[in-house]
Design a protein around this motif. Structure first.
Motif, mmCIF file in Angstrom:
data_model
loop_
_atom_site.group_PDB
_atom_site.id
_atom_site.type_symbol
_atom_site.label_atom_id
_atom_site.label_comp_id
_atom_site.label_asym_id
_atom_site.label_seq_id
_atom_site.Cartn_x
_atom_site.Cartn_y
_atom_site.Cartn_z
ATOM 1 N N ALA A 81 0.828 -1.207 0.000
ATOM 2 C CA ALA A 81 0.000 0.000 0.000
ATOM 3 C C ALA A 81 0.863 1.257 0.000
ATOM 4 C CB ALA A 81 -0.917 -0.004 1.217
ATOM 5 N N GLU A 82 1.912 1.258 0.814
ATOM 6 C CA GLU A 82 2.816 2.407 0.863
ATOM 7 C C GLU A 82 3.474 2.660 -0.493
ATOM 8 O OE1 GLU A 82 4.895 3.698 4.980
ATOM 9 O OE2 GLU A 82 5.676 1.896 4.028
ATOM 10 N N LEU A 83 3.927 1.602 -1.132
ATOM 11 C CA LEU A 83 4.639 1.746 -2.402
ATOM 12 C C LEU A 83 3.698 2.164 -3.524
ATOM 13 C CD1 LEU A 83 6.953 -1.401 -2.130
ATOM 14 C CD2 LEU A 83 7.619 0.996 -1.859
ATOM 15 N N VAL A 84 2.501 1.623 -3.563
ATOM 16 C CA VAL A 84 1.550 1.992 -4.615
ATOM 17 C C VAL A 84 1.198 3.475 -4.535
ATOM 18 C CG1 VAL A 84 -0.812 1.636 -5.420
ATOM 19 C CG2 VAL A 84 0.621 -0.325 -4.872
ATOM 20 N N GLN A 85 1.149 4.010 -3.330
ATOM 21 C CA GLN A 85 0.854 5.435 -3.172
ATOM 22 C C GLN A 85 1.931 6.319 -3.789
ATOM 23 O OE1 GLN A 85 -0.184 5.315 1.259
ATOM 24 N NE2 GLN A 85 -1.515 6.935 0.519
ATOM 25 N N LYS A 86 3.133 5.818 -3.947
ATOM 26 C CA LYS A 86 4.243 6.614 -4.489
ATOM 27 C C LYS A 86 4.302 6.588 -6.008
ATOM 28 C CE LYS A 86 7.154 5.966 -0.408
ATOM 29 N NZ LYS A 86 8.461 5.484 0.114
ATOM 30 N N ILE A 87 3.418 5.834 -6.652
ATOM 31 C CA ILE A 87 3.415 5.806 -8.120
ATOM 32 C C ILE A 87 2.981 7.173 -8.630
ATOM 33 C CG2 ILE A 87 2.394 4.752 -10.162
ATOM 34 C CD1 ILE A 87 2.024 2.199 -8.584
ATOM 35 N N PHE A 88 3.796 7.748 -9.490
ATOM 36 C CA PHE A 88 3.509 9.084 -10.019
ATOM 37 C C PHE A 88 2.770 8.979 -11.346
ATOM 38 C CE2 PHE A 88 4.768 12.518 -12.934
ATOM 39 C CZ PHE A 88 4.220 13.594 -12.243
ATOM 40 N N THR A 89 1.691 9.730 -11.444
ATOM 41 C CA THR A 89 0.936 9.806 -12.698
ATOM 42 C C THR A 89 0.235 11.154 -12.766
ATOM 43 O OG1 THR A 89 -0.899 8.871 -13.968
ATOM 44 C CG2 THR A 89 -0.998 8.632 -11.588
ATOM 45 N N PRO A 90 0.316 11.849 -13.904
ATOM 46 C CA PRO A 90 -0.358 13.154 -14.017
ATOM 47 C C PRO A 90 -1.859 13.034 -14.273
ATOM 48 C CG PRO A 90 0.813 12.657 -16.047
ATOM 49 C CD PRO A 90 1.123 11.538 -15.098
ATOM 50 N N GLU A 91 -2.329 11.844 -14.624
ATOM 51 C CA GLU A 91 -3.740 11.670 -14.944
ATOM 52 C C GLU A 91 -4.541 11.400 -13.669
ATOM 53 O OE1 GLU A 91 -4.440 8.852 -18.000
ATOM 54 O OE2 GLU A 91 -2.737 9.494 -19.220
#
Length: 356
Positions: A81-91
């Protein structure tokens, strides 16, 4: 289950090393970081897959049935959960998808701990409140401002104490080597600390999902969006606007900024007035004087901030005028009065506190 396959231990150790390396980096939006982040997430997902294949945790077990070395694998969902929150996406749509995925991992983490009765009484109540109303979840769900503050302070103190204990156990690895109970206490304390972080993240995600829900839907592919009218948007000819809304391109919001209980209803930016910003461009970086020294001293005298007299000059007395008999008589009477006072009050007569 006391035994575990070697590949799970190796996989989890590799995932932990990669996660610590990511935590040491501050450039989270770079392509290199995002690539390493994807690999780390894949490693943790493989750990989760292996643990489910071997039925590492069973709903029929109790906490006593789980070995001390296996307790660390209860944190796999939390780390994902912590790592998925760090995924960067402008959309915005992809960001919402990632938030929902991270929330699902947090929920599975809490439910797994709850099945082993690891959650405390206060955490169990928070989990129940979250399950009843995910969209408006808060770690201090009360409208009373004082009660909210007290609840926040209490949870902060509990979290601080857990963190202090966890740091002590981590800084003394020899204790864990000599006593299995210390190892078990270390893992349980670490899980308790993760529970605090989980509820805080769930509260933040509920607010972010609410803000995302206010964003207008994205236009269909191939449809160009018309540029907003500067006059309708409140902007001048330079494209500047002092409005709190409409600052983000492609996003327009209306309605109040905050709800009655202080919850953000839409994104906003605090800005200073444009004239104030202009005045601060061409000016020295230090404060300039507003008056001269003489003016300042004169002002201090008027306010009574200066005492005249004293110093070496006060010891210089003018020579007496021998022809002024009235002044001479006055000085003589003053000297006699002082002599009589000294004779009536000898030195040390006033100090009666320390006498027997």
């Amino acid at each position: 289950m006391s035994e575990q396959p070697q590949n799970l231990r190796a996989l989890y150790a590799s995932a932990e090393r990669a996660r610590h390396e990511l935590a040491a980096s501050y450039e989270t939006n770079t392509p290199a970081f995002q690539e390493n982040l994807s690999k780390t997430i894949a490693t943790y997902e493989e750990c989760l897959k292996v643990s489910e294949q071997i039925s590492l945790f069973s709903p029929n077990e109790t906490l006593e049935d789980v070995s001390s070395s296996d307790l660390q694998y209860l944190a796999i969902h939390y780390h994902l959960a912590e790592l998925v929150q760090k995924i960067f996406t402008p959309e915005i749509s992809l960001r919402k998808t990632n938030i929902l995925l991270a929330r699902d991992h947090y929920e599975r983490f809490l439910k797994q701990l709850d099945s082993y009765d690891i959650l405390g009484a206060s955490d169990s109540k928070l989990l129940e409140a979250y399950t009843e109303d995910k969209a408006n979840f808060s770690t201090a769900s009360t409208r009373d401002a004082a009660a909210r503050r007290d609840a926040k302070i209490a949870r902060f103190r509990e979290e601080k104490e857990l963190k202090r204990k966890l740091e002590y156990l981590q800084q003394n690895p020899k204790l864990a080597e000599s006593d299995e109970h210390v190892v078990r206490d270390l893992h349980l304390t670490s899980l308790a600390f993760m529970v605090f972080q989980t509820f805080q993240s769930l509260e933040s995600m509920a607010q972010e999902l609410h803000i995302i829900s206010l964003a207008p839907p994205a236009p269909p592919p191939g449809v160009a969006t018309a540029a907003p009218d500067a006059r309708q948007d409140g902007r001048d000819k330079d494209g500047y606007s002092e409005r709190l809304d409409g600052q983000l391109p492609g996003l327009k919001y209306s309605g109040p900024i905050l709800s009655s209980d202080g919850k953000p209803m839409r994104p906003f930016t605090l800005l200073d007035s444009r004239q104030t910003l202009k005045k601060g461009v061409f000016r020295p970086d230090h404060s300039l004087p507003t008056m001269t020294i003489d003016e300042y001293l004169e002002e201090e005298k008027k306010r009574g901030g200066m005492i005249e007299g004293g110093g070496p000059q006060s010891e210089i007395r003018p020579d007496p005028n021998e022809d002024d008999f009235d002044a001479a008589d006055e000085e003589t009477m003053k000297q006699r009065a002082w002599d009589e006072y000294v004779e009536a009050n000898p030195k040390g007569s006033g100090n009666t506190l320390n006498r027997g």
